[in-house]
Design a protein around this motif. Structure first.
Motif, PDB file in Angstrom:
ATOM      1  N   GLY A 154       8.104   3.534   9.268  1.00  0.00           N
ATOM      2  CA  GLY A 154       6.783   5.083   9.558  1.00  0.00           C
ATOM      3  C   GLY A 154       7.020   5.978  10.264  1.00  0.00           C
ATOM      4  O   GLY A 154       5.884   6.836   9.900  1.00  0.00           O
ATOM      5  N   PHE A 155       8.382   6.599  10.450  1.00  0.00           N
ATOM      6  CA  PHE A 155       8.024   8.170  11.040  1.00  0.00           C
ATOM      7  C   PHE A 155       8.098   8.879  10.044  1.00  0.00           C
ATOM      8  O   PHE A 155       8.040   9.625   9.768  1.00  0.00           O
ATOM      9  N   LEU A 156       9.528   8.241   8.550  1.00  0.00           N
ATOM     10  CA  LEU A 156       9.746   9.337   7.559  1.00  0.00           C
ATOM     11  C   LEU A 156       8.674   9.228   6.724  1.00  0.00           C
ATOM     12  O   LEU A 156       8.017  10.507   5.943  1.00  0.00           O
ATOM     13  N   ASP A 157       7.389   8.565   7.065  1.00  0.00           N
ATOM     14  CA  ASP A 157       6.385   8.550   5.422  1.00  0.00           C
ATOM     15  C   ASP A 157       5.113   9.093   6.674  1.00  0.00           C
ATOM     16  O   ASP A 157       3.890   8.890   5.933  1.00  0.00           O
ATOM     17  N   LEU A 158       5.307   9.699   7.475  1.00  0.00           N
ATOM     18  CA  LEU A 158       4.407   9.968   7.984  1.00  0.00           C
ATOM     19  C   LEU A 158       3.730  11.867   8.148  1.00  0.00           C
ATOM     20  O   LEU A 158       4.528  12.068   7.770  1.00  0.00           O
ATOM     21  N   LYS A 159       2.322  12.029   8.235  1.00  0.00           N
ATOM     22  CA  LYS A 159       1.600  13.030   7.728  1.00  0.00           C
ATOM     23  C   LYS A 159       1.130  13.674   8.975  1.00  0.00           C
ATOM     24  O   LYS A 159       0.308  12.983   9.368  1.00  0.00           O
ATOM     25  N   MET A 160       1.411  15.093   8.742  1.00  0.00           N
ATOM     26  CA  MET A 160       0.491  15.629   9.506  1.00  0.00           C
ATOM     27  C   MET A 160       0.405  16.977   8.961  1.00  0.00           C
ATOM     28  O   MET A 160       0.872  17.061   8.338  1.00  0.00           O
ATOM     29  N   GLY A 161      -0.782  17.141   9.849  1.00  0.00           N
ATOM     30  CA  GLY A 161      -1.604  18.003   9.035  1.00  0.00           C
ATOM     31  C   GLY A 161      -1.675  19.838  10.599  1.00  0.00           C
ATOM     32  O   GLY A 161      -1.412  19.562  11.561  1.00  0.00           O
ATOM     33  N   LEU A 162      -1.869  20.740  10.116  1.00  0.00           N
ATOM     34  CA  LEU A 162      -1.577  22.100  10.668  1.00  0.00           C
ATOM     35  C   LEU A 162      -3.003  22.842  10.577  1.00  0.00           C
ATOM     36  O   LEU A 162      -2.812  23.474   9.989  1.00  0.00           O
ATOM     37  N   VAL A 163      -3.239  23.219  11.387  1.00  0.00           N
ATOM     38  CA  VAL A 163      -3.961  23.855  11.377  1.00  0.00           C
ATOM     39  C   VAL A 163      -3.729  25.821  12.548  1.00  0.00           C
ATOM     40  O   VAL A 163      -2.578  25.842  13.355  1.00  0.00           O
ATOM     41  N   GLY A 164      -4.017  26.267  11.712  1.00  0.00           N
ATOM     42  CA  GLY A 164      -3.727  27.961  11.747  1.00  0.00           C
ATOM     43  C   GLY A 164      -2.155  28.173  11.063  1.00  0.00           C
ATOM     44  O   GLY A 164      -1.584  27.533  11.066  1.00  0.00           O
TER      45      GLY A 164
END
Length: 256
Positions: free
Chosen positions: A170-180
């Motif tokens: 669950g942690f390793l497959d986590l996807k994150m978005g960065l705005v800016g």
């Protein structure tokens, strides 16, 4: 950077384990080794092959499934450029074997696969120094990594990762978005460390975010807020004219 080291070393022992022997049959392992032999020394090469064969046999003895074996005596960058699927996607744990010193650069690339790693250190040829270095490198890149020196320790760590597979994936497959962009005054930037290099992120242009927000109606926003607050037992907002918090059970009166 050592969050998972803390979780594994402190939290897991508190939870405890079953007294039943761990079921290792479902653990799929990729064995990746590397060595730095200064010259063609048949005797030394044979000794390394014996060590690697022993590690492989230990993995199989535990009942694990060996999905692939990779042995690098040179930096693997050229091969990786042509084939980025060296490690099968169904692999659950990487067992890294730095057989000699000076092998860190030949194993660090495994961070791209984002799998928990067990680093097996041999007692000779400066293997331990490389193992410690690569373990810290993996942890700095938010990859759970454990160092072992024996068959029993290897078995224990594989069982540990198997036990906590859902949490780790669950942690390793986590996807994150960065705005800016990353703020230049962040401490990691000052130290010369790029935060984006330790965790995969998707860059989202500010213009795209603004465009998405413009199509969201007040009704849509209230419905989304209601769903979020519906799962809360207590909601709190700054109290008007006071320095504390106004709390209410269920839905917050300011957002209802």
């Amino acid at each position: 950077n050592h969050f998972f080291a803390f979780v594994i070393d402190c939290f897991v022992p508190i939870c405890g384990f079953s007294t039943e022997p761990p079921d290792m049959s479902a653990v799929t392992v990729s064995l990746i080794s590397a060595s730095s032999v200064l010259k063609d020394d048949p005797k030394q090469l044979e000794e390394l092959r014996v060590v690697l064969s022993r590690i492989k046999q230990e993995i199989l003895n535990f009942g694990c499934q060996l999905s692939c074996e990779l042995d690098f005596t040179k930096p693997p960058q050229e091969k990786l450029e042509a084939d980025s699927t060296l490690v099968p996607g169904h692999t659950e744990v990487l067992v890294l074997a730095p057989l000699t010193g000076g092998t860190e650069s030949k194993l660090g690339w495994v961070t791209r696969f984002r799998r928990p790693c067990v680093v097996y250190a041999d007692e000779y040829r400066n293997s331990m120094a490389s193992a410690i270095e690569i373990r810290e490198y993996l942890r700095d890149h938010l990859i759970p990594a454990e160092l072992v020196k024996s068959s029993a320790e290897l078995n224990g760590k594989l069982a540990l990762f198997r036990e906590h597979k859902p949490t780790l994936r669950g942690f390793l497959d986590l996807k994150m978005g960065l705005v800016g962009e990353v703020s230049p005054w962040l401490v990691n930037e000052v130290r010369g460390v790029n935060p984006l290099a330790v965790f995969p992120v998707t860059r989202i242009p500010m213009s795209e975010l603004v465009a998405e927000l413009k199509v969201v109606t007040d009704k849509d926003a209230r419905e989304a807020m209601g769903k979020a607050l519906g799962s809360c037992t207590t909601a709190a907002t700054p109290a008007q004219g006071k320095g504390g918090l106004a709390t209410s059970h269920g839905h917050c009166q300011h957002c209802a």
